[in-house]
Scaffold this motif. Structure first.
Motif, PDB file in Angstrom:
ATOM      1  N   VAL A  93     -20.900 -37.819-108.699  1.00  0.00           N
ATOM      2  CA  VAL A  93     -21.991 -37.252-108.473  1.00  0.00           C
ATOM      3  C   VAL A  93     -22.512 -36.127-108.151  1.00  0.00           C
ATOM      4  N   ALA A  94     -21.612 -35.061-108.283  1.00  0.00           N
ATOM      5  CA  ALA A  94     -21.588 -34.101-107.519  1.00  0.00           C
ATOM      6  C   ALA A  94     -20.390 -33.055-107.985  1.00  0.00           C
ATOM      7  N   SER A 124     -28.376 -33.425-105.368  1.00  0.00           N
ATOM      8  CA  SER A 124     -28.056 -32.715-106.273  1.00  0.00           C
ATOM      9  C   SER A 124     -28.877 -34.028-107.513  1.00  0.00           C
ATOM     10  N   ALA A 137     -13.148 -39.728 -98.831  1.00  0.00           N
ATOM     11  CA  ALA A 137     -14.369 -40.223 -98.427  1.00  0.00           C
ATOM     12  C   ALA A 137     -15.255 -41.214 -98.521  1.00  0.00           C
ATOM     13  N   GLU A 138     -15.263 -42.145 -99.186  1.00  0.00           N
ATOM     14  CA  GLU A 138     -16.353 -43.003 -99.742  1.00  0.00           C
ATOM     15  C   GLU A 138     -16.333 -42.471-101.125  1.00  0.00           C
ATOM     16  N   GLY A 139     -14.772 -41.901-101.950  1.00  0.00           N
ATOM     17  CA  GLY A 139     -14.590 -41.827-102.818  1.00  0.00           C
ATOM     18  C   GLY A 139     -13.779 -41.154-103.605  1.00  0.00           C
ATOM     19  N   VAL A 140     -12.943 -40.534-104.435  1.00  0.00           N
ATOM     20  CA  VAL A 140     -12.493 -39.464-104.240  1.00  0.00           C
ATOM     21  C   VAL A 140     -12.694 -37.852-103.895  1.00  0.00           C
ATOM     22  N   SER A 141     -13.138 -36.842-103.698  1.00  0.00           N
ATOM     23  CA  SER A 141     -12.919 -35.721-103.948  1.00  0.00           C
ATOM     24  C   SER A 141     -12.422 -34.739-104.299  1.00  0.00           C
ATOM     25  N   LYS A 192     -20.765 -35.681 -98.053  1.00  0.00           N
ATOM     26  CA  LYS A 192     -20.553 -35.888 -99.470  1.00  0.00           C
ATOM     27  C   LYS A 192     -22.303 -36.764-100.459  1.00  0.00           C
ATOM     28  N   ILE A 202     -17.003 -28.712 -95.716  1.00  0.00           N
ATOM     29  CA  ILE A 202     -16.606 -30.027 -95.714  1.00  0.00           C
ATOM     30  C   ILE A 202     -15.137 -30.457 -95.424  1.00  0.00           C
ATOM     31  N   LEU A 203     -14.279 -29.653 -95.452  1.00  0.00           N
ATOM     32  CA  LEU A 203     -12.227 -29.415 -95.168  1.00  0.00           C
ATOM     33  C   LEU A 203     -12.422 -29.390 -93.990  1.00  0.00           C
ATOM     34  N   LEU A 227     -10.006 -34.758-101.041  1.00  0.00           N
ATOM     35  CA  LEU A 227     -10.568 -35.671 -99.935  1.00  0.00           C
ATOM     36  C   LEU A 227     -10.934 -37.493-100.944  1.00  0.00           C
ATOM     37  N   ALA A 287     -12.503 -29.464 -90.038  1.00  0.00           N
ATOM     38  CA  ALA A 287     -12.477 -31.260 -89.264  1.00  0.00           C
ATOM     39  C   ALA A 287     -13.305 -30.037 -88.071  1.00  0.00           C
ATOM     40  N   HIS A 316     -17.312 -34.556-106.438  1.00  0.00           N
ATOM     41  CA  HIS A 316     -17.392 -35.673-105.695  1.00  0.00           C
ATOM     42  C   HIS A 316     -17.754 -36.755-107.103  1.00  0.00           C
ATOM     43  N   ARG A 317     -16.702 -37.823-106.368  1.00  0.00           N
ATOM     44  CA  ARG A 317     -16.708 -38.880-106.917  1.00  0.00           C
ATOM     45  C   ARG A 317     -17.008 -40.450-106.353  1.00  0.00           C
ATOM     46  N   SER A 372     -17.846 -42.280 -92.256  1.00  0.00           N
ATOM     47  CA  SER A 372     -16.428 -40.689 -91.701  1.00  0.00           C
ATOM     48  C   SER A 372     -17.476 -39.279 -92.221  1.00  0.00           C
ATOM     49  N   ARG A 373     -18.098 -39.039 -91.004  1.00  0.00           N
ATOM     50  CA  ARG A 373     -18.393 -37.059 -90.837  1.00  0.00           C
ATOM     51  C   ARG A 373     -18.432 -36.941 -92.813  1.00  0.00           C
ATOM     52  N   ARG A 374     -17.135 -36.738 -93.460  1.00  0.00           N
ATOM     53  CA  ARG A 374     -17.339 -36.102 -94.312  1.00  0.00           C
ATOM     54  C   ARG A 374     -17.661 -37.091 -95.830  1.00  0.00           C
ATOM     55  N   GLY A 375     -17.624 -38.321 -95.709  1.00  0.00           N
ATOM     56  CA  GLY A 375     -18.207 -39.195 -96.730  1.00  0.00           C
ATOM     57  C   GLY A 375     -19.690 -38.954 -96.708  1.00  0.00           C
ATOM     58  N   ALA A 387     -24.381 -35.518-102.908  1.00  0.00           N
ATOM     59  CA  ALA A 387     -24.615 -36.304-104.461  1.00  0.00           C
ATOM     60  C   ALA A 387     -26.047 -36.496-104.619  1.00  0.00           C
TER      61      ALA A 387
END
Lengths: 159, 151
Positions: B104-105, A33, B77-81, A26, B116-117, B75, B119, B96-97, A20-23, A30
């Motif tokens: 990870v951040a 960072s 997306a590719e893990g939980v934030s 993120k 990021i929240l 959130l 839409a 961000h995890r 997703s865009r949010r993924g 990372a």
């Protein structure tokens, strides 16, 4: 109208693969960072990359054992075909491409002409100019340009 | 010769400002400046906590000073934030995890609402198209809904 794979931007490709865009934001956050970049760079990178076309890649093999390439062809995640058709646009690779000789050289020239400012030049192994370039000669390139390097070096080059 | 355990060690902490470590005080001071700018319409700003040499103790002190606010968003997306508004309105503690749960951040965002929240308009248009297809709505007639497909 369905767009062809060549027309899709990186963001479209990622969405097709369930990212997703949010993924993606993120992931870029990372990455920024981890690279100690300013925090605003993550979302900025994501924004630029999402709308970017697949990067044109010119893969040049020189004086090497082909081990890098053998590893690349055996990649599982992502698979090689997924990588060269979905993630990058592999515009020149003398091992993989169907074209040979003049047709291959034309493909290289065309890829360089069309993407000079935005392409990635991926080179494996050393490029030795010794013996008038005979060791790493490509096509009919003169010894002064033994590696068939583009006349103007591309801005991004990974070796 | 003395054994290692016999060598006295005294940890000297940096000078403290108002009972807080130097690093924590510096971050808070920066946050004040950022918040004042955002409050008058300036651009949102972010501090990358992983880029700062902060001890776990400093981190806890910073969280304690900022407190916990009313809003928490998760959130997936590719893990939980985790996006937690702190007790200071407009200051968000963001973690961000990745899929394995590793951090990870870790950021502090100074903004009315973490971007990021939001839409995107593109995603909303896609959503409308998907719903339209699900409802059997004709593209030429947005008002028509085929109720038979709903049951």
């Amino acid at each position: 109208m369905q767009r062809s794979v060549d027309d899709l931007a990186v963001g479209d490709m990622l969405r097709r693969h369930g990212v997703s865009r949010r993924g993606f934001i993120k992931y870029c956050t990372a990455a920024a960072s981890a690279m100690a970049l300013p925090p605003w760079m993550g979302p900025a990178m994501a924004g630029q990359l999402r709308n970017a076309a697949r990067p044109s890649v010119i893969y040049l093999s020189f004086q090497e054992c082909t081990g890098c390439f053998e590893s690349f062809t055996r990649s599982f995640a992502p698979t090689m075909e997924s990588l060269i058709f979905n993630v990058i646009s592999l515009d020149y690779d003398d091992t993989l491409m169907a074209a040979a000789g003049d047709a291959a050289e034309s493909a290289l020239a065309r890829a360089m002409h069309d993407n000079l400012a935005n392409m990635c030049s991926l080179s494996t192994a050393r490029c030795r100019p010794a013996r008038e370039g005979a060791i790493a000669r490509r096509g009919e390139r003169a010894p002064s340009t033994p590696c068939a390097r583009p006349p103007k070096a591309p801005p991004r080059s990974f070796v | 010769m003395s054994r290692l355990s016999e060598i006295a060690i005294r940890v000297e902490r940096p000078a403290r400002l108002g009972g807080l470590g130097g690093g924590v005080a510096a971050v808070l001071s920066e946050l004040v400046g950022m918040l004042e700018k955002v409050a008058v319409g300036g651009e949102s700003a972010t501090i990358d906590l992983r880029s700062l040499p902060m001890s776990p103790e400093d981190r806890i002190a910073l969280q304690t000073v900022l407190g916990q606010g009313e809003v928490h968003a998760a959130l997936s997306a590719e893990g939980v934030s985790s996006l937690q508004e702190t007790g200071v309105s407009g200051v968000w503690w963001v973690e961000h995890r990745d899929r394995q749960g590793d951090l990870v951040a870790e950021l502090i965002e100074v903004t009315a609402f973490p971007k990021i929240l939001e839409a995107s308009s593109e995603e909303m248009a896609d959503g409308a198209r998907a719903l339209r297809a699900r409802l059997g709505m004709d593209h030429a007639d947005p008002a028509r809904i085929d109720h038979a497909t709903l049951s």
